[in-house]
Design a protein around this motif. Structure first.
Motif, mmCIF file in Angstrom:
data_model
loop_
_atom_site.group_PDB
_atom_site.id
_atom_site.type_symbol
_atom_site.label_atom_id
_atom_site.label_comp_id
_atom_site.label_asym_id
_atom_site.label_seq_id
_atom_site.Cartn_x
_atom_site.Cartn_y
_atom_site.Cartn_z
ATOM 1 N N PRO A 9 9.413 -28.388 92.496
ATOM 2 C CA PRO A 9 10.696 -28.929 92.776
ATOM 3 C C PRO A 9 11.187 -28.208 94.280
ATOM 4 C CG PRO A 9 10.756 -28.055 90.514
ATOM 5 C CD PRO A 9 9.470 -27.787 91.090
ATOM 6 N N SER A 10 11.861 -28.845 95.052
ATOM 7 C CA SER A 10 12.257 -28.433 96.329
ATOM 8 C C SER A 10 13.619 -27.067 96.012
ATOM 9 C CB SER A 10 12.819 -29.390 97.155
ATOM 10 O OG SER A 10 14.075 -30.006 96.529
ATOM 11 N N MET A 11 13.867 -27.103 94.804
ATOM 12 C CA MET A 11 14.680 -26.050 94.517
ATOM 13 C C MET A 11 14.166 -25.425 93.260
ATOM 14 S SD MET A 11 18.815 -25.659 94.358
ATOM 15 C CE MET A 11 19.022 -26.625 92.679
ATOM 16 N N LEU A 12 13.660 -24.131 93.135
ATOM 17 C CA LEU A 12 13.252 -23.538 91.891
ATOM 18 C C LEU A 12 13.454 -22.004 92.240
ATOM 19 C CD1 LEU A 12 11.966 -23.543 89.198
ATOM 20 C CD2 LEU A 12 9.539 -23.412 90.323
ATOM 21 N N ASN A 13 14.114 -21.234 91.375
ATOM 22 C CA ASN A 13 14.214 -19.721 91.237
ATOM 23 C C ASN A 13 14.249 -19.159 89.916
ATOM 24 O OD1 ASN A 13 17.202 -19.365 90.934
ATOM 25 N ND2 ASN A 13 17.495 -20.281 92.769
ATOM 26 N N TYR A 14 13.890 -18.022 89.863
ATOM 27 C CA TYR A 14 14.118 -17.215 88.606
ATOM 28 C C TYR A 14 14.921 -16.069 88.881
ATOM 29 C CZ TYR A 14 11.230 -19.951 85.437
ATOM 30 O OH TYR A 14 10.916 -21.134 84.466
ATOM 31 N N LEU A 104 13.006 -17.370 80.248
ATOM 32 C CA LEU A 104 12.869 -18.361 79.215
ATOM 33 C C LEU A 104 13.269 -19.571 80.113
ATOM 34 C CD1 LEU A 104 14.536 -16.666 76.279
ATOM 35 C CD2 LEU A 104 12.092 -16.962 76.763
ATOM 36 N N ALA A 105 13.910 -19.776 81.291
ATOM 37 C CA ALA A 105 14.277 -20.890 81.848
ATOM 38 C C ALA A 105 14.591 -20.488 83.298
ATOM 39 C CB ALA A 105 15.586 -21.457 81.174
ATOM 40 N N PRO A 106 14.362 -21.515 84.323
ATOM 41 C CA PRO A 106 14.611 -21.252 85.625
ATOM 42 C C PRO A 106 16.168 -20.920 86.026
ATOM 43 C CG PRO A 106 14.134 -23.342 85.476
ATOM 44 C CD PRO A 106 13.876 -22.658 84.114
ATOM 45 N N GLY A 107 16.505 -20.074 86.845
ATOM 46 C CA GLY A 107 18.049 -19.758 87.036
ATOM 47 C C GLY A 107 18.485 -20.920 88.035
ATOM 48 N N ALA A 108 17.801 -21.706 88.709
ATOM 49 C CA ALA A 108 18.104 -22.990 89.281
ATOM 50 C C ALA A 108 16.892 -23.941 89.442
ATOM 51 C CB ALA A 108 18.787 -22.541 90.691
ATOM 52 N N CYS A 109 16.994 -25.289 89.305
ATOM 53 C CA CYS A 109 15.994 -26.196 89.459
ATOM 54 C C CYS A 109 16.662 -27.269 89.641
ATOM 55 C CB CYS A 109 14.991 -26.149 88.072
ATOM 56 S SG CYS A 109 13.460 -27.199 88.404
ATOM 57 N N LYS A 116 12.174 -28.670 82.155
ATOM 58 C CA LYS A 116 11.877 -28.644 80.797
ATOM 59 C C LYS A 116 10.321 -28.195 80.620
ATOM 60 C CE LYS A 116 13.463 -32.139 78.774
ATOM 61 N NZ LYS A 116 13.847 -33.722 78.347
ATOM 62 N N ALA A 117 9.715 -28.503 81.593
ATOM 63 C CA ALA A 117 8.003 -28.013 81.323
ATOM 64 C C ALA A 117 8.059 -26.342 81.425
ATOM 65 C CB ALA A 117 7.361 -28.587 82.492
ATOM 66 N N LEU A 118 8.989 -25.981 82.242
ATOM 67 C CA LEU A 118 8.934 -24.417 82.400
ATOM 68 C C LEU A 118 9.338 -23.976 80.881
ATOM 69 C CD1 LEU A 118 10.469 -23.966 85.840
ATOM 70 C CD2 LEU A 118 7.818 -23.068 85.256
ATOM 71 N N GLU A 119 10.460 -24.342 80.526
ATOM 72 C CA GLU A 119 11.089 -23.862 79.124
ATOM 73 C C GLU A 119 9.996 -24.189 78.007
ATOM 74 O OE1 GLU A 119 14.797 -25.627 78.417
ATOM 75 O OE2 GLU A 119 15.382 -25.239 80.580
ATOM 76 N N GLY A 333 10.889 -12.616 88.985
ATOM 77 C CA GLY A 333 11.839 -13.451 89.457
ATOM 78 C C GLY A 333 11.567 -13.770 91.045
ATOM 79 N N GLY A 334 12.143 -14.600 91.535
ATOM 80 C CA GLY A 334 12.187 -15.037 92.991
ATOM 81 C C GLY A 334 12.433 -16.393 93.049
ATOM 82 N N VAL A 335 12.208 -16.905 94.520
ATOM 83 C CA VAL A 335 12.245 -18.368 94.938
ATOM 84 C C VAL A 335 10.794 -18.857 94.830
ATOM 85 C CG1 VAL A 335 12.996 -19.766 96.675
ATOM 86 C CG2 VAL A 335 14.699 -17.764 96.226
ATOM 87 N N TYR A 336 10.701 -20.110 94.161
ATOM 88 C CA TYR A 336 9.351 -20.404 93.798
ATOM 89 C C TYR A 336 9.467 -22.029 94.003
ATOM 90 C CZ TYR A 336 8.308 -15.849 91.471
ATOM 91 O OH TYR A 336 8.269 -14.708 91.108
#
Length: 343
Positions: A9-14, A104-109, A116-119, A333-336
């Motif tokens: 995704p163009s926006m993904l962070n934990y 358990l889930a991204p902070g933002a996506c 859902k795949a990450l979860e 954590g971080g911006v991925y």
């Protein structure tokens, strides 16, 4: 049939799951705790670096060299220093750390299917007991005092861990990989830490204190500040009792030590455990051991996320090392985010 590669995704962070505070240095005077302080000192150094004497591989001219080495041109510096008082031989360093289930889930996506795949990966990892392996590694670094950095050369070291009305005291061995699992309370704390990371228990908050003998009046090593445009050494400190500067250790430096658990990389025989990073950067060697061409970096695994979920789900006994590394990065954590999609 192999799972298809996913597009990041163009926006993904934990949000990070391990949250240390800054550490503070102190010593004990009877029942009292007193700050170990930072103060300034002026020193006069000699010219010692390569570039001041050599031009390329050749020595500078005799006249230029005479100017460089002239005592009148001494290298005067005003630097921060930190020492124990003359009558004190033991330092203490204390910080707190929180462990939470943010992996358990991204902070933002901005991609619902990818989130859902990450979860699903996190759920599979939790069901197979993966968090217990990571909890043991983080606890090892709490106990072994890796976060003391240069102060770890002290002798007679002890680490005290306090949580939920319980206190555990560990005599710290010189070897970083010494086994502490037989100490009473170790297994219960490891399982509590695993439960906090996996969401099977509440947030875990630990107070951590180390003590070690350096010798009377010996130097203590706090973090060093980076001050833009300033070459003189500035040590980390917090102000107490007016202008008194109490020596401090940065939370980032403590966090780096706690997540130094990655020995799943290809250079483990040379470097041992390194801090969990997306590209496996070994700062002390100016090298990255998980570059994309090795297909062992975080982003390569994230693109194969469904494959790793399948492998974790199918695992009997030990989980794949790649799954532990991937989850450790999510805990970090971080911006991925991936690149922005072309219109």
């Amino acid at each position: 049939m192999a799972a298809a590669k996913l597009t990041l995704p163009s926006m993904l962070n934990y949000t990070r799951s391990i949250i240390p505070s800054n550490g503070v240095f102190f010593y004990r005077d009877g029942e009292q705790e007193k700050p170990i302080t930072v103060h300034q000192q002026t020193v006069r150094g000699t010219i010692a670096n390569y570039g001041n004497v050599y031009k390329g591989d050749k020595q500078q001219s005799e006249s230029d060299l005479a100017k460089q080495l002239d005592p009148a041109n001494a290298n005067i510096q005003r630097i921060d220093v930190c020492y124990l008082p003359d009558a004190v031989d033991t330092f203490c360093l204390r910080f707190s750390v929180t462990f939470a289930a943010h992996s358990l889930a991204p902070g933002a996506c901005n991609d619902t299917e990818y989130a859902k795949a990450l979860e699903q990966f996190a759920l599979a990892y939790r069901e197979k007991g993966g968090y217990t392996e990571l909890a043991g590694r983080y606890l090892q670094n709490l106990i072994n005092g890796r976060w003391l950095w240069r102060n770890r050369y002290a002798t007679d070291k002890q680490v005290t861990l306090s949580y939920a009305g319980k206190t555990l005291v560990f005599a710290v061995a010189h070897e970083l990989e010494h086994d502490y699992s037989a100490v009473e309370g170790y297994v219960a704390l490891r399982d509590t830490l695993a439960a906090a990371l996996s969401g099977n228990g509440g947030v875990l908050r630990l107070q951590v204190t180390a003590a070690g003998v350096l010798g009377f009046g010996q130097e203590v090593y706090p973090s060093q500040e980076f001050v833009e445009g300033k070459k003189d050494k500035t040590l980390a400190s917090v102000k107490v009792a007016g202008d008194v500067r109490q020596a401090a250790m940065h939370s980032q430096k403590i966090g780096n030590a706690l997540r130094t658990i990655d020995d799943w990389h290809s250079r483990a025989a040379d470097y041992g455990k390194i801090a969990v990073e997306p590209y496996g950067v070994v700062a002390q060697r100016a090298e990255a051991v998980r570059l994309p061409n090795s297909k062992s970096d975080l982003y390569s695994y994230l693109k194969d996320l469904e494959l790793w979920t399948e492998r974790v789900t199918a695992a009997q006994g030990m989980l794949p090392a790649e799954a532990h590394y991937l989850m450790a990065c999510l805990i970090r954590g971080g911006v991925y985010s991936g690149g922005k999609k072309e219109k």
